[in-house]
Motif scaffolding. Structure first.
Motif, PDB file in Angstrom:
ATOM      1  N   HIS A   1       8.889   7.935   9.797  1.00  0.00           N
ATOM      2  CA  HIS A   1       8.318   8.762   8.723  1.00  0.00           C
ATOM      3  C   HIS A   1       9.409   9.247   7.778  1.00  0.00           C
ATOM      4  O   HIS A   1       9.221   9.259   6.563  1.00  0.00           O
TER       5      HIS A   1
ATOM      6  N   LEU B   1       7.800   9.784   4.138  1.00  0.00           N
ATOM      7  CA  LEU B   1       6.538  10.462   4.418  1.00  0.00           C
ATOM      8  C   LEU B   1       6.804  11.866   4.946  1.00  0.00           C
ATOM      9  O   LEU B   1       5.942  12.723   4.929  1.00  0.00           O
TER      10      LEU B   1
ATOM     11  N   GLN C   1       8.261  14.610  -5.223  1.00  0.00           N
ATOM     12  CA  GLN C   1       7.011  14.019  -4.729  1.00  0.00           C
ATOM     13  C   GLN C   1       6.589  12.835  -5.598  1.00  0.00           C
ATOM     14  O   GLN C   1       6.182  11.796  -5.106  1.00  0.00           O
TER      15      GLN C   1
ATOM     16  N   THR D   1       6.177   9.061  -4.370  1.00  0.00           N
ATOM     17  CA  THR D   1       4.921   8.318  -4.482  1.00  0.00           C
ATOM     18  C   THR D   1       5.171   6.945  -5.103  1.00  0.00           C
ATOM     19  O   THR D   1       4.668   5.937  -4.634  1.00  0.00           O
TER      20      THR D   1
ATOM     21  N   ARG E   1       6.835   4.666  -2.631  1.00  0.00           N
ATOM     22  CA  ARG E   1       5.909   4.133  -1.630  1.00  0.00           C
ATOM     23  C   ARG E   1       5.074   3.006  -2.204  1.00  0.00           C
ATOM     24  O   ARG E   1       4.759   2.033  -1.543  1.00  0.00           O
ATOM     25  N   ARG E   2       4.709   3.184  -3.478  1.00  0.00           N
ATOM     26  CA  ARG E   2       3.888   2.206  -4.146  1.00  0.00           C
ATOM     27  C   ARG E   2       4.597   0.872  -4.295  1.00  0.00           C
ATOM     28  O   ARG E   2       4.007  -0.181  -4.146  1.00  0.00           O
TER      29      ARG E   2
ATOM     30  N   PHE F   1       0.386   1.553   9.887  1.00  0.00           N
ATOM     31  CA  PHE F   1       0.181   2.553  10.930  1.00  0.00           C
ATOM     32  C   PHE F   1      -0.336   1.896  12.197  1.00  0.00           C
ATOM     33  O   PHE F   1      -0.791   0.751  12.195  1.00  0.00           O
TER      34      PHE F   1
ATOM     35  N   PHE G   1      -6.068   2.642  12.064  1.00  0.00           N
ATOM     36  CA  PHE G   1      -6.672   3.112  10.820  1.00  0.00           C
ATOM     37  C   PHE G   1      -5.771   2.847   9.637  1.00  0.00           C
ATOM     38  O   PHE G   1      -5.126   3.739   9.108  1.00  0.00           O
ATOM     39  N   ASN G   2      -5.769   1.614   9.209  1.00  0.00           N
ATOM     40  CA  ASN G   2      -4.926   1.223   8.095  1.00  0.00           C
ATOM     41  C   ASN G   2      -5.690   0.883   6.831  1.00  0.00           C
ATOM     42  O   ASN G   2      -5.092   0.719   5.792  1.00  0.00           O
TER      43      ASN G   2
ATOM     44  N   ARG H   1      -1.148  -6.200   3.314  1.00  0.00           N
ATOM     45  CA  ARG H   1      -1.074  -5.189   2.274  1.00  0.00           C
ATOM     46  C   ARG H   1       0.359  -4.667   2.145  1.00  0.00           C
ATOM     47  O   ARG H   1       0.862  -4.434   1.054  1.00  0.00           O
TER      48      ARG H   1
ATOM     49  N   ARG I   1      -8.274  10.888   6.914  1.00  0.00           N
ATOM     50  CA  ARG I   1      -7.310   9.846   7.299  1.00  0.00           C
ATOM     51  C   ARG I   1      -7.178   8.800   6.211  1.00  0.00           C
ATOM     52  O   ARG I   1      -6.094   8.288   5.937  1.00  0.00           O
TER      53      ARG I   1
ATOM     54  N   LEU J   1      -3.921   7.669   4.148  1.00  0.00           N
ATOM     55  CA  LEU J   1      -3.535   6.277   4.044  1.00  0.00           C
ATOM     56  C   LEU J   1      -3.306   5.878   2.587  1.00  0.00           C
ATOM     57  O   LEU J   1      -2.308   5.242   2.238  1.00  0.00           O
TER      58      LEU J   1
ATOM     59  N   ARG K   1      -2.560   7.788   0.178  1.00  0.00           N
ATOM     60  CA  ARG K   1      -1.329   8.417  -0.294  1.00  0.00           C
ATOM     61  C   ARG K   1      -0.121   7.658   0.249  1.00  0.00           C
ATOM     62  O   ARG K   1       0.876   7.481  -0.450  1.00  0.00           O
ATOM     63  N   ALA K   2      -0.210   7.201   1.500  1.00  0.00           N
ATOM     64  CA  ALA K   2       0.917   6.488   2.108  1.00  0.00           C
ATOM     65  C   ALA K   2       1.196   5.171   1.392  1.00  0.00           C
ATOM     66  O   ALA K   2       2.329   4.737   1.317  1.00  0.00           O
ATOM     67  N   VAL K   3       0.147   4.544   0.858  1.00  0.00           N
ATOM     68  CA  VAL K   3       0.404   3.294   0.144  1.00  0.00           C
ATOM     69  C   VAL K   3       0.674   3.548  -1.335  1.00  0.00           C
ATOM     70  O   VAL K   3       0.694   2.626  -2.124  1.00  0.00           O
ATOM     71  N   GLY K   4       0.857   4.820  -1.688  1.00  0.00           N
ATOM     72  CA  GLY K   4       1.370   5.093  -3.014  1.00  0.00           C
ATOM     73  C   GLY K   4       0.423   5.721  -4.011  1.00  0.00           C
ATOM     74  O   GLY K   4       0.741   5.805  -5.190  1.00  0.00           O
TER      75      GLY K   4
ATOM     76  N   VAL L   1       0.469  14.079   3.658  1.00  0.00           N
ATOM     77  CA  VAL L   1       0.209  12.673   3.969  1.00  0.00           C
ATOM     78  C   VAL L   1       0.189  12.428   5.479  1.00  0.00           C
ATOM     79  O   VAL L   1      -0.744  11.833   6.013  1.00  0.00           O
ATOM     80  N   LEU L   2       1.222  12.945   6.157  1.00  0.00           N
ATOM     81  CA  LEU L   2       1.323  12.678   7.595  1.00  0.00           C
ATOM     82  C   LEU L   2       0.203  13.337   8.390  1.00  0.00           C
ATOM     83  O   LEU L   2      -0.421  12.728   9.241  1.00  0.00           O
TER      84      LEU L   2
END
Ligand SMILES: Nc1ncnc2c1ncn2[C@@H]1O[C@H](COP(=O)(O)OP(=O)(O)OP(=O)(O)O)[C@@H](O)[C@H]1O
Ligand SMILES: [Mg+2]
Lengths: 284, 847
Positions: A61, A66, A86, A90, A93-94, A101, A104-105, A164, B749, B753, B755-758, B840-841
């Motif tokens: 993380h 994260l 932040q 973001t 991450r993009r 994960f 739940f992905n 992805r 969740r 997710l 947010r985690a992918v941007g 996010v986490l």
């Protein structure tokens, strides 16, 4: 054994220096990461192993921006993640990070294809069709692209998640127990794909796993215990990983040891992975 | 299990608070309506109590017409003033005082009329010093034409003080007066403007023929009311019979007055209760929605309970217990809020000069009904999702992503489709105009359409929202697509959230169409029928006779035709009649004559409105017995007319009208002015304005302005309607907030997710906002569509009532749609901020 810390800065895609993460305050404070120095090599599949609670997820993380470290620096692809706002995080991450994960992905309202292209859509980037096809073929989901996540098996879902993570050609993919919920066959599919993405597509991947067999797919295994890096193994096989774990666990309480080894269950017989590994890229 | 239920509320306090709020708003409206009604009613009965204190009343025996509508008082024959002395002479009678009253306009210190308009009445009373109901609190009683005393609240409202000079319009004449005293009834007079005159002046002005409406009788010593009546009957029986008079006890008269007040208030509170019902209905939607979602979210918890041995009944009960707590809490708070609402309203009324009774009544009945309604609605709304939760097999619920099972969807869609089709058919039949009473069928059809649409909505959600979302999907990739996915993934939830808004918006749409159509219809009527150049009207609804006469003498005025109004009876039924000079129809009014000729008015015949003639079966040549307070005439029907400018059933020529209606009771509604040939409108108008200015309440209008004035009145009603409907929209907005907040909690969740992918925070907030706007726009489109569609049928059905033109106010509806977008954005603010703030986490690892 290669040095844990590559001072040259050349072949590394991500690195951490003096990384500390403390949860809570005072008496109840938990030092999840206790001064970690680590480098992840470019173009390699690195596995991270360690007993439960050793700080593996926390490390991932922090590396992926994260979570914010309590102390230390995190560099990803030449940028200081710890200093980012932040907004910049973001964007990072993009565009330059992929994350898978344990479970739940996927967004349930989107099809597999839409889920795969989501980071690009969010970034308003243009989709490189050829690359997309390469990735989709690599995960073997061409005939499943129009399906919703609920219509996919667990392994297929994780493969979509991997696709992805790769589709925007990120600098590095972090995967936290990507096969934690899967049976041996499905995890084989996912791990095989991750390895091929490194060997054939030139990606860099870091993954956490509890399964020695899974670890044997990696180029390198790092061992974590009590928030510190305690060992490393190049070109691992299931046996060498098991041996290393046994060595590391010798000075520790047996319960911890058992806990870390109890989790991978019903896996393929040791040996095959090593053999496959020696043969190079793993056929699916 | 009760403990599980209560813990459930405690651990999900936030989401329950919104349901509580929904119940609160609905119940507040119900409780507020009831206590407002009680407060008004007690204000008026207090007033009746303190102002009608006679032991007995002598009055016209025959109630020649019962009050035909709430705003029409009963018409009685008068009693002669001479009777007063005879009554007073009866053994045991202390005093007998004639009640002499009539209209008056008081000009306040600021030069404008006090309390002019459609509100509380303005009237003058004869002040008898010996009358026990009134008390002179300052100054002295008036003597002679040049003096008046004012009621306490009137004095305050007028800005005058005892000793000031003022002006009144009395008996149609502008009269200078001195304010010599202040008089109190000892109770609030609910905004009425009351001016006291000395009895002689009052008699001269209001009872020139020596006829008064009643004589108040006060006993000597403590004789009870029945005994007073007995004695009067015994002593004056034959005289009374000969005069067509009767004696009633004070209590009987008070009861009658109170009943009249109740009737008017009953109408008002029915109106308010309709809105309360709408508010509650919309509230019920939200409660049901909330429970449906929370239950779904906690499906696994219930499955676990089931797995460890809880029976479906226990799960069902535990959810109902929660609903019960929500309902009772919301209702209790709602009653409090209702009282607050009424307190606020009373403040507003007081500011507007309408003082209401001191304390806000909150009787057991109000509390009981409000709490009961709120609780029952909550429990009933929660029953459906509770049943579903209880019956879901544990294994199914244990699965990770519980898909929205919607077994009843087909049945619901079919029932909805049938209801919708039936409703449309009923409305169609009603509009064909073959029926005598299309109103009932129209109402039933409308209900069918609304309920059918509500049931059918979930079925159309996916397709409809795909269309609605198309622009967002194209313009905001991938946010639009994500939002679309979220609103279509549970069609039923989206449909019921939108449904709450739909109901309010349907009424808004219908009201807008009705209002504009009414305005257009009146405009058309005025333009078609009025050929007068100018029109004189009064804010008090009565143009002073003297003003009318003076205007008639202004240079350039060719003719000033009076339109006088009064209530008469025809063969025993009360009818509104107007008296006009026959010539008006050649000068100022061009109305359609269906049969006969208007010229016959000059020969003493009457003209009858077509609708009335059809209902009663009257035809040209029929004899009608017309009775007014001053006399009875037998008149022949000379013409049947069809006029909307003259909306009354009976048109009389001035001579006959004068014989039927005593001068003191006639009201000049308006004066039609036709210019002399060659006169300049603007010049004449300026001259008329100069003449009427002192009368304060009189205005001169041209046809255009007249139509505008009516349009303004319609607009005022529309504003009140919108304010009331605003409440249901506020509740609906809460519903959207609720749904969004819960749906965000449900997909925490997923948000982590994304947010985690941007996905950026702002982008996430945008997704939530698009969802909200889509839901709001969907509900508004459905609602406005239904409202406009149904209201559009009204002109065909109610053409006879004056609604001739259908106008759909597209721009206004466009504004409503724009409002829906605003509403959607507003509703999204809180949920969007909450979603964007999610870590996010934490979100990814949310269970
Ligand atoms: N949000 C948190 N608050 C407090 N303590 C935490 C938090 N997250 C992790 N920890 C603690 O930090 C330590 C490391 O946790 P982490 O999740 O990184 O372990 P892990 O190696 O991923 O374990 P596992 O193999 O079980 O996933 C643990 O002792 C854990 O209890
Ligand atoms: Mg972990």
């Amino acid at each position: 054994m290669r040095a844990l810390v590559d001072t040259s800065g050349e072949g590394q895609i991500a690195s951490a220096r003096g990384l500390v993460k403390t949860y809570g305050k005072g008496e109840a404070a938990v030092r999840a990461l206790d001064g970690v120095d680590v480098d992840f090599a470019r173009g390699e599949l690195t596995a991270i192993m360690g007993p439960s609670g050793s700080g593996k997820s926390t490390l991932m993380h922090c590396m992926a921006g994260l979570d914010t470290p309590t102390a230390g620096t995190v560099m990803v692809d030449g940028e200081d993640v710890g200093r980012m706002s932040q907004r910049r995080l973001t964007r990072l991450r993009r565009t330059r990070l992929g994350f898978v994960f344990q479970a739940f992905n996927l967004i349930p309202t989107l099809t597999a294809e839409e889920n795969i292209t989501l980071p690009l859509d969010i970034a308003r980037g243009t989709l490189d069709r050829a690359w997309f096809d390469t990735v989709v073929d690599a995960v073997g989901l061409r005939d499943r692209l129009d399906h919703r996540p609920t219509e996919l098996s667990g392994g297929q879902q994780q493969r979509v998640a991997c696709a992805r993570a790769l589709v925007s050609r990120p600098a590095v993919v972090f995967a936290d127990e990507p096969t934690g919920n899967l049976d041996s066959r499905s995890s084989g599919e996912v791990l095989g794909f991750l390895r091929r993405s490194v060997d054939e597509l030139g990606q860099s991947v870091v993954m956490v796993t509890h399964d020695p067999t899974a670890a044997s797919y990696a180029h390198r295994v790092l061992f974590l215990a009590d928030g510190r890096l305690v060992g490393e193994l190049e070109q691992p096989t299931t046996e060498t990983v098991l041996d290393a774990l046994r060595d590391l666990g010798a000075g520790r309480e047996a319960a911890d040891h058992d806990a870390s080894l109890a989790r991978p269950s019903g896996h393929a017989a040791p040996g095959t992975a090593g053999a496959r590994h020696a043969a190079g890229p793993v056929p699916r | 299990m009760t403990r599980v239920a209560l813990r459930g509320i405690r651990s999900h306090l936030g989401r329950f608070l919104l349901s509580v709020l929904a119940v609160l708003l609905g119940v507040a409206f119900v409780a507020g309506t009831f206590s407002l009604r009680t407060m008004m009613s007690s204000t008026f009965s207090e007033l009746v109590e303190t102002s009608t204190v006679g032991d007995a009343y002598v009055r016209g025996a025959e109630q020649i017409a019962a009050a035909a509508s709430a705003d029409m008082a009963a018409v009685r024959t008068g009693v002669p003033l001479d009777l007063v002395e005879e009554v007073a002479a009866v053994d045991g009678i202390g005093t007998a005082l004639p009640e002499i009253t009539g209209p008056i306009v008081l000009v306040g210190a600021d030069g404008t009329a006090v309390a002019a308009g459609n509100g509380p009445p303005s009237f003058a009373l004869a002040l008898h010093p010996e009358e026990p109901s009134t008390e002179l609190v300052a100054g002295r009683a008036p003597t002679g034409l040049g003096e008046v005393a004012l009621e306490t609240a009137t004095l305050e409202a007028s800005g005058l003080a005892v000793g000031d000079s003022a002006q009144v319009v009395l008996g149609g004449e502008l009269t200078p007066v001195d304010v010599v005293g202040e008089v109190s009834f000892g109770a609030p007079v609910a905004g009425a403007t009351i001016v006291f005159l000395d009895p002689v002046t009052a008699t001269e002005v209001f009872a020139p023929e020596g006829l008064v409406t009643s004589i108040a009788v006060y006993a000597e010593g403590d004789l009870d009311e029945e005994a007073v009546v007995e004695r009067l009957r015994a002593a004056l029986g034959p005289t009374l019979d000969g005069l067509d008079a009767e004696v009633a006890t004070g209590e009987a008269v008070r009861d009658e007055t109170r009943a009249q007040v109740e009737q008017i208030l009953g109408f008002v509170s029915t109106f308010l209760l309709v809105f309360a019902a709408i508010a509650l209905f919309v509230g019920a939607f939200i409660i049901a929605n909330t429970f449906q979602m929370t239950v779904r979210q906690r499906q696994r918890e219930f499955a676990m309970l089931r797995a460890i041995g809880a029976s479906p009944a226990q799960v069902f009960t535990s959810i109902l217990v929660q609903a019960l707590v929500v309902g009772m809490l919301g209702s209790a708070l709602g009653v409090g809020a209702g009282v607050g609402l009424v307190a606020g309203l009373r403040e507003v009324f007081a500011r507007m000069g309408m003082e209401l009774s001191g304390q806000i009544p909150l009787d057991g009945f109000t509390v009981l009904v409000s709490v009961l309604i709120g609780t029952v609605v909550s429990v009933a709304a929660a029953a459906v999702p509770a049943r579903r939760a209880a019956l879901t097999p544990p294994v199914e619920a244990m699965r990770d992503d519980v898909a929205a099972h919607d077994r009843g969807s087909v049945i619901r869609a079919v029932v909805g489709g049938l209801l919708l089709a039936g409703g449309v058919a009923a409305v169609a039949v009603a509009t064909l105009g073959e029926l005598d009473e299309p109103g009932m069928l129209l109402g039933a059809g409308a209900a069918g359409v609304v309920i059918g649409t509500l049931l059918l909505a979930p079925t159309v959600v996916p397709a409809a929202l795909r269309v609605l979302a198309a622009p967002a999907v194209l313009a905001l990739r991938p946010l639009g697509g994500l939002a679309r996915g979220n609103v279509t993934r549970n069609p039923r939830r989206t449909a019921s959230t939108a449904g709450a808004l739909m109901i309010g918006m349907a009424l808004v749409g219908a009201a807008a169409v009705l209002a504009t159509s009414t305005q257009a219809s009146t405009r058309a009527i005025v333009e078609n029928e009025s050929t007068a150049d100018l029109l004189l009207q009064s804010a008090t609804m009565a143009v002073p006779a003297e003003a009318a006469r003076e205007v008639g003498e202004v240079d350039g005025v060719g003719a000033a035709d009076l339109l006088e109004v009064a209530t008469v009876t025809v063969d025993g039924d009360a009818r509104t009649a107007i008296g006009v000079e026959a010539g008006i129809f050649t000068r100022a009014l061009d109305i359609t004559v269906v049969e006969g000729a208007l010229e016959s008015l000059a020969d003493g015949e009457v003209a009858v409105q077509r609708g009335t003639a059809e209902d009663e079966g009257w035809a040209v040549g029929d004899e009608l017995e017309v009775r007014g307070a001053a006399g009875t005439l037998s008149l022949t029907v000379g013409a049947i007319i069809d006029s909307r400018a003259i909306g009354v059933p009976l048109v009389l020529a001035q001579e006959q009208y004068g014989e039927l209606v005593p001068a003191g009771q006639s009201v000049i509604d308006s004066v039609f002015i036709t210019l002399a040939t060659g006169a300049e409108v603007e010049e004449v108008r300026a001259a008329i304005t100069e003449v009427i200015t002192p009368y304060v309440v009189v205005t001169v209008l041209d046809n255009e302005e007249f139509a505008d004035q009516i349009a303004d009145q319609v607009d005022q009603i529309l504003v009140i309607l919108y304010a009331l409907l605003g409440l249901s929209i506020v509740i609906a907005v809460l519903g959207i907030v609720n749904t969004l907040a819960l749906s965000i909690a449900e997909r925490t969740r997923e948000i982590g997710l994304l947010r985690a992918v941007g996905l950026g925070r702002f982008q996430l907030a945008t997704v939530v906002t698009i969802e909200s706007v889509l839901t709001a726009v969907f509900g508004t489109l459905l609602g406005v569509g239904i409202g406009v569609g149904l209201a559009a049928t009204l002109p065909t059905v109610y053409a006879d009532e004056g609604l001739t033109t259908l106008v759909v106010p597209w721009s206004q509806l466009g504004v409503v749609l724009g409002l829906a977008v605003v509403v959607g954005v507003l509703a999204a603010v809180w949920p969007a901020v909450r979603a964007a703030r999610l870590d996010v986490l934490d979100a990814v690892s949310y269970e």
